[in-house]
Design a protein around this motif. Structure first.
Motif, PDB file in Angstrom:
ATOM      1  N   TRP A   1      21.973  42.129  25.424  1.00 27.68           N
ATOM      2  CA  TRP A   1      21.763  43.111  24.358  1.00 27.68           C
ATOM      3  C   TRP A   1      23.077  43.726  23.901  1.00 27.68           C
ATOM      4  O   TRP A   1      23.327  43.871  22.698  1.00 27.68           O
ATOM      5  CB  TRP A   1      20.810  44.198  24.844  1.00 27.68           C
ATOM      6  CG  TRP A   1      20.593  45.294  23.860  1.00 27.68           C
ATOM      7  CD1 TRP A   1      20.353  45.171  22.516  1.00 27.68           C
ATOM      8  CD2 TRP A   1      20.591  46.694  24.122  1.00 27.68           C
ATOM      9  NE1 TRP A   1      20.198  46.400  21.931  1.00 27.68           N
ATOM     10  CE2 TRP A   1      20.342  47.360  22.908  1.00 27.68           C
ATOM     11  CE3 TRP A   1      20.772  47.450  25.267  1.00 27.68           C
ATOM     12  CZ2 TRP A   1      20.266  48.747  22.808  1.00 27.68           C
ATOM     13  CZ3 TRP A   1      20.688  48.825  25.172  1.00 27.68           C
ATOM     14  CH2 TRP A   1      20.436  49.456  23.952  1.00 27.68           C
TER      15      TRP A   1
ATOM     16  N   HIS B   1      24.054  46.694  23.699  1.00 28.11           N
ATOM     17  CA  HIS B   1      23.831  47.923  22.914  1.00 28.11           C
ATOM     18  C   HIS B   1      23.930  47.689  21.405  1.00 28.11           C
ATOM     19  O   HIS B   1      24.367  48.559  20.662  1.00 28.11           O
ATOM     20  CB  HIS B   1      24.778  49.044  23.347  1.00 28.11           C
ATOM     21  CG  HIS B   1      24.489  49.528  24.727  1.00 28.11           C
ATOM     22  ND1 HIS B   1      23.594  50.524  24.977  1.00 28.11           N
ATOM     23  CD2 HIS B   1      24.954  49.128  25.930  1.00 28.11           C
ATOM     24  CE1 HIS B   1      23.525  50.735  26.281  1.00 28.11           C
ATOM     25  NE2 HIS B   1      24.328  49.890  26.887  1.00 28.11           N
ATOM     26  N   ASN B   2      23.507  46.526  20.973  1.00 28.73           N
ATOM     27  CA  ASN B   2      23.531  46.194  19.550  1.00 28.73           C
ATOM     28  C   ASN B   2      22.319  46.839  18.874  1.00 28.73           C
ATOM     29  O   ASN B   2      21.182  46.447  19.143  1.00 28.73           O
ATOM     30  CB  ASN B   2      23.496  44.673  19.391  1.00 28.73           C
ATOM     31  CG  ASN B   2      23.511  44.241  17.943  1.00 28.73           C
ATOM     32  OD1 ASN B   2      23.329  45.034  17.027  1.00 28.73           O
ATOM     33  ND2 ASN B   2      23.734  42.952  17.738  1.00 28.73           N
ATOM     34  N   PRO B   3      22.542  47.809  17.986  1.00 23.89           N
ATOM     35  CA  PRO B   3      21.407  48.480  17.342  1.00 23.89           C
ATOM     36  C   PRO B   3      20.539  47.542  16.508  1.00 23.89           C
ATOM     37  O   PRO B   3      19.361  47.815  16.295  1.00 23.89           O
ATOM     38  CB  PRO B   3      22.055  49.554  16.466  1.00 23.89           C
ATOM     39  CG  PRO B   3      23.500  49.266  16.439  1.00 23.89           C
ATOM     40  CD  PRO B   3      23.826  48.329  17.558  1.00 23.89           C
ATOM     41  N   ASN B   4      21.097  46.419  16.067  1.00 27.58           N
ATOM     42  CA  ASN B   4      20.334  45.477  15.241  1.00 27.58           C
ATOM     43  C   ASN B   4      19.297  44.703  16.042  1.00 27.58           C
ATOM     44  O   ASN B   4      18.385  44.115  15.454  1.00 27.58           O
ATOM     45  CB  ASN B   4      21.271  44.497  14.546  1.00 27.58           C
ATOM     46  CG  ASN B   4      22.192  45.200  13.566  1.00 27.58           C
ATOM     47  OD1 ASN B   4      21.800  46.170  12.925  1.00 27.58           O
ATOM     48  ND2 ASN B   4      23.424  44.734  13.476  1.00 27.58           N
ATOM     49  N   THR B   5      19.435  44.697  17.366  1.00 27.83           N
ATOM     50  CA  THR B   5      18.498  43.952  18.196  1.00 27.83           C
ATOM     51  C   THR B   5      17.716  44.860  19.152  1.00 27.83           C
ATOM     52  O   THR B   5      17.172  44.385  20.149  1.00 27.83           O
ATOM     53  CB  THR B   5      19.241  42.860  19.006  1.00 27.83           C
ATOM     54  OG1 THR B   5      20.216  43.492  19.854  1.00 27.83           O
ATOM     55  CG2 THR B   5      19.908  41.854  18.087  1.00 27.83           C
ATOM     56  N   ILE B   6      17.631  46.141  18.832  1.00 28.72           N
ATOM     57  CA  ILE B   6      16.952  47.097  19.718  1.00 28.72           C
ATOM     58  C   ILE B   6      15.476  46.745  19.905  1.00 28.72           C
ATOM     59  O   ILE B   6      14.932  46.913  21.000  1.00 28.72           O
ATOM     60  CB  ILE B   6      17.125  48.558  19.230  1.00 28.72           C
ATOM     61  CG1 ILE B   6      16.548  49.557  20.242  1.00 28.72           C
ATOM     62  CG2 ILE B   6      16.494  48.775  17.873  1.00 28.72           C
ATOM     63  CD1 ILE B   6      17.295  49.667  21.513  1.00 28.72           C
TER      64      ILE B   6
ATOM     65  N   ASP C   1      25.130  56.150  22.243  1.00 27.53           N
ATOM     66  CA  ASP C   1      24.169  56.438  21.177  1.00 27.53           C
ATOM     67  C   ASP C   1      22.905  57.082  21.752  1.00 27.53           C
ATOM     68  O   ASP C   1      22.209  56.459  22.554  1.00 27.53           O
ATOM     69  CB  ASP C   1      23.819  55.146  20.448  1.00 27.53           C
ATOM     70  CG  ASP C   1      23.069  55.367  19.151  1.00 27.53           C
ATOM     71  OD1 ASP C   1      22.275  56.321  19.075  1.00 27.53           O
ATOM     72  OD2 ASP C   1      23.278  54.581  18.212  1.00 27.53           O
TER      73      ASP C   1
ATOM     74  N   LEU D   1      20.135  57.541  20.318  1.00 29.80           N
ATOM     75  CA  LEU D   1      18.923  56.934  19.775  1.00 29.80           C
ATOM     76  C   LEU D   1      18.743  55.482  20.197  1.00 29.80           C
ATOM     77  O   LEU D   1      17.620  54.995  20.290  1.00 29.80           O
ATOM     78  CB  LEU D   1      18.922  57.022  18.245  1.00 29.80           C
ATOM     79  CG  LEU D   1      18.956  58.436  17.678  1.00 29.80           C
ATOM     80  CD1 LEU D   1      19.051  58.402  16.157  1.00 29.80           C
ATOM     81  CD2 LEU D   1      17.755  59.238  18.128  1.00 29.80           C
ATOM     82  N   VAL D   2      19.838  54.788  20.431  1.00 23.80           N
ATOM     83  CA  VAL D   2      19.794  53.368  20.778  1.00 23.80           C
ATOM     84  C   VAL D   2      20.250  53.225  22.225  1.00 23.80           C
ATOM     85  O   VAL D   2      21.421  53.008  22.508  1.00 23.80           O
ATOM     86  CB  VAL D   2      20.688  52.532  19.824  1.00 23.80           C
ATOM     87  CG1 VAL D   2      20.630  51.060  20.202  1.00 23.80           C
ATOM     88  CG2 VAL D   2      20.265  52.737  18.384  1.00 23.80           C
ATOM     89  N   ASN D   3      19.287  53.396  23.144  1.00 28.04           N
ATOM     90  CA  ASN D   3      19.597  53.246  24.560  1.00 28.04           C
ATOM     91  C   ASN D   3      18.316  52.967  25.335  1.00 28.04           C
ATOM     92  O   ASN D   3      17.220  53.237  24.862  1.00 28.04           O
ATOM     93  CB  ASN D   3      20.342  54.465  25.098  1.00 28.04           C
ATOM     94  CG  ASN D   3      19.512  55.713  25.066  1.00 28.04           C
ATOM     95  OD1 ASN D   3      18.511  55.812  25.771  1.00 28.04           O
ATOM     96  ND2 ASN D   3      19.916  56.690  24.262  1.00 28.04           N
TER      97      ASN D   3
ATOM     98  N   ARG E   1      15.610  55.941  26.377  1.00 27.53           N
ATOM     99  CA  ARG E   1      14.576  56.302  25.391  1.00 27.53           C
ATOM    100  C   ARG E   1      13.382  55.340  25.510  1.00 27.53           C
ATOM    101  O   ARG E   1      12.229  55.760  25.474  1.00 27.53           O
ATOM    102  CB  ARG E   1      15.171  56.260  23.990  1.00 27.53           C
ATOM    103  CG  ARG E   1      14.215  56.646  22.889  1.00 27.53           C
ATOM    104  CD  ARG E   1      14.938  56.773  21.564  1.00 27.53           C
ATOM    105  NE  ARG E   1      15.912  57.851  21.575  1.00 27.53           N
ATOM    106  CZ  ARG E   1      15.611  59.135  21.398  1.00 27.53           C
ATOM    107  NH1 ARG E   1      14.378  59.493  21.199  1.00 27.53           N
ATOM    108  NH2 ARG E   1      16.555  60.048  21.410  1.00 27.53           N
TER     109      ARG E   1
END
Length: 118
Positions: A53, A55-60, A98, A100-102, A105
Motif C-alpha cells: 500500500w 500509504h498511497n491515498p489513491n489505493t485506500i 495523514d 484521514l488516510v491511515n 481509521r
C-alpha cells in the motif's frame, strides 16, 4: 468510545487507554515518553500489505478491503474487543502522517461495525 491520535501528538488525560496500533515503532519517538498502555503490533496490517500500500491515498479503498480481510482472520481482534469492553475510552495511536488516510481509521471503523452487530 474509540479515539484516534497521531503518535507525535502529546498524550492527554482524556485519551483513556492508549494503544499503539502500528507494527513498527514511530520514528524518533521515545518509548518512555509515549505514555502507552499497550503496543498491539499484531492488530496492524501485515508487513506485506503495508509495503504494498505504501500509504498511497489513491489505493485506500483496495487497502481497506485487504486489511479488513486480514482482520476477519486475526485472533487479536477478540483481544482488542475485550480491551474496548473494559475501558470506556480507548485511543488508537498511529504514526502515519495523514489523519484521514491511515490504517487506524480503518481499524476503528471495523471494530465499531462489529460492536453494532453484536
Amino acid at each position: 468510545m474509540i479515539q484516534l491520535k497521531r503518535a507525535y501528538a502529546p498524550a492527554e488525560p482524556d485519551d483513556g487507554y492508549r494503544i499503539l496500533v502500528d507494527r513498527l515503532w514511530p520514528r524518533g519517538m521515545s518509548k518512555a515518553k509515549e505514555h502507552l498502555d499497550l503496543w498491539m503490533k499484531q492488530i496492524a496490517p501485515s508487513t506485506d500489505l503495508r509495503k504494498a500500500w505504501n500509504h498511497n491515498p489513491n489505493t485506500i479503498l483496495e487497502f481497506a478491503e485487504s486489511y479488513r480481510r486480514e482482520l476477519d482472520a486475526n485472533p487479536a481482534v477478540e483481544q482488542l474487543e475485550q480491551i474496548l469492553a473494559d475501558h470506556p475510552v480507548v485511543t488508537f495511536v498511529y504514526g502515519a502522517r495523514d489523519p484521514l488516510v491511515n490504517h487506524a481509521r480503518i481499524l476503528r471503523d471495523y471494530v465499531e461495525e462489529r460492536q453494532k452487530v453484536q
